[in-house]
Write a protein that holds these residues in place. Structure first.
Motif, PDB file in Angstrom:
ATOM      1  N   VAL A 178       0.866  -1.182   0.000  1.00 17.40           N
ATOM      2  CA  VAL A 178       0.000   0.000   0.000  1.00 17.40           C
ATOM      3  C   VAL A 178       0.904   1.234   0.000  1.00 17.40           C
ATOM      4  O   VAL A 178       1.840   1.312   0.793  1.00 17.40           O
ATOM      5  CB  VAL A 178      -0.913   0.000   1.249  1.00 17.40           C
ATOM      6  N   ALA A 188      -6.967  -3.111   0.933  1.00 21.01           N
ATOM      7  CA  ALA A 188      -6.006  -4.207   0.806  1.00 21.01           C
ATOM      8  C   ALA A 188      -6.452  -5.419   1.604  1.00 21.01           C
ATOM      9  O   ALA A 188      -6.350  -6.566   1.135  1.00 21.01           O
ATOM     10  CB  ALA A 188      -4.625  -3.737   1.258  1.00 21.01           C
ATOM     11  N   VAL A 207       0.324  -7.334   4.494  1.00 22.68           N
ATOM     12  CA  VAL A 207       0.033  -6.028   3.908  1.00 22.68           C
ATOM     13  C   VAL A 207       1.146  -5.093   4.359  1.00 22.68           C
ATOM     14  O   VAL A 207       1.246  -4.761   5.543  1.00 22.68           O
ATOM     15  CB  VAL A 207      -1.344  -5.506   4.346  1.00 22.68           C
TER      16      VAL A 207
END
Length: 424
Positions: A178, A188, A207
């Motif tokens: 991200v 996400a 993530v």
């Protein structure tokens, strides 16, 4: 006069300007490497249509799906996937026609010379090797999907069974960056397939968040919070690890998650084993908590948390949460307690944390909960260091520092029989 003019400093001949640096190539090396990998994957599918017609159908549907993603999303990644799919189809078709010629050469092996026979045998061996490599079509699909944004991956996963299986590969979800692949953290997390945990119980999607400010809890205009329909904050309903993306260039910048409505991060039931690493979480207003935990085995590592709303706590551990752990966290400037354990929550391990400058006690614990405090600092809170019910289990390990708390640097037991303040 001519010689004097030449010797004059006013008429000194100018040096030629240095040549401009060569212009940067419009095709970065990364795309060249990806093109090479794509061609290699296409060569690995040689002659697949001769042994497995489903590959040809899957490749066609993949091409159509890529074009559909390009039309719907309007992004270059869809075009790249279409080109990669077209390369695979063309190379496989050419190899199929070459394979037929190889078979004809093999049929005339009895009447050909020994040199021609050995050449035909070599071609057959290469043909069989390529056919075996064609079984690795899943790797090709995973690579192509890795080039796409997360929403385009979901579109392609619906075009064929092979694409669906590739979409469920752990390699696709081992590194979701991200904002490179998706604008914010909540999107996400939502993009990760829920079935991954059932198919791969030991795998945890990651993530990775680049340093910056992310408004996850609603728009910056506070008045518009009352009119928005989407949920606020990051809602985690599956096991995932949300971490700061570390780079060698500048590791001092932080990941700031901001929210002005609702909890900044909600870890719901079913997200057991979720980890938050290296995040700076702040609630600017309203009575919302920084991190609300409803799952088991959640770990917060090196996070800074602040919830400035009235009666808002930095970390809320509900009765559904078991075996939580906070390590190396800084929890401060909360409208309520820094950490609040609801009824029957825990055991929660607080290891090496600094809990300070909160409007209630540093840690609050309701009846039936369990707390383990290890080598932590609890300072400068408005009430007590720890405010706990009578039956709360509090274990102290290591060197815990409690000082400058407004009502006492102790573990104060609520609902105790002795009075709160002894009268003189």
């Amino acid at each position: 006069p001519d010689s004097a003019m030449k010797a004059s400093p006013r008429h000194t001949p100018r040096r030629p300007a240095p040549a401009p640096p060569p212009a940067a190539s419009p095709f970065p090396l990364i795309w060249i490497n990806q093109s090479i990998r794509t061609c290699s994957a296409a060569i690995g599918s040689v002659c697949a249509i001769s042994s497995d017609p489903e590959f040809f159908v899957g490749a066609l549907t993949l091409l159509v799906g890529s074009a559909l993603a390009f039309i719907l999303r309007g992004r270059n990644a869809g075009l790249y996937a279409s080109v990669a799919s077209l390369i695979i189809i063309l190379v496989s078709t050419l190899a199929f026609s070459g394979g037929g010629a190889a078979e004809k050469d093999g049929g005339s092996e009895s009447v050909a010379t020994s040199r021609a026979g050995s050449r035909a045998g070599s071609r057959r061996n290469s043909f069989s090797v390529a056919r075996r490599k064609a079984l690795e079509i899943d790797d090709v699909l995973v690579y192509i999907m890795g080039l796409l944004p997360l929403r385009d991956r979901a579109v392609l996963s619906a075009v064929s069974r092979a694409a669906r299986e590739a979409f469920m590969s752990p390699r696709l979800w081992a590194r979701v960056v991200v904002p490179d692949m998706v604008p914010n953290i909540d999107m996400a997390v939502k993009a990760i397939p829920r079935a991954l945990r059932r198919l791969f119980p030991d795998f945890t999607p990651r993530v990775l968040v680049r340093p910056g400010i992310y408004w996850e809890g609603g728009p910056r205009n506070r008045l518009s919070v009352f009119f928005q329909r989407r949920p606020s904050g990051v809602f985690v309903d599956k096991r995932v690890s949300i971490e700061k993306l570390r780079s060698d260039d500048d590791d001092t910048r932080e990941v700031h998650i901001r929210s002005i409505a609702g909890e900044a991060i909600t870890i719901a039931a079913g997200a057991d084993g979720t980890r938050l690493v290296g995040l700076n979480i702040t609630i600017d207003a309203f009575s919302s908590h920084g991190v609300a935990i409803y799952a088991d085995g959640v770990e917060l590592d090196r996070c800074s948390i602040s919830a400035k709303g009235t009666n808002a706590c930095g970390v809320l551990l509900t009765g559904r949460a078991l075996q939580g752990r906070l390590q190396g966290c800084d929890i401060a400037w909360c409208g309520g307690s820094g950490i609040l354990l609801a009824y029957s929550a825990g055991p929660l391990t607080v290891d090496g944390c600094h809990i300070h400058s909160n409007q209630w006690s540093g840690i609050g614990a309701f009846a039936g909960s369990s707390l383990r405090l290890k080598s932590s600092r609890i300072t400068d809170n408005a009430l007590f260091a720890v405010g706990a019910a009578v039956d709360v289990s509090c274990e102290l390990e290591g060197n815990n520092e409690m000082k400058k708390n407004g009502r006492g640097d102790v573990i104060h037991r609520y609902l105790a029989y002795e009075p709160l303040m002894s009268s003189e």
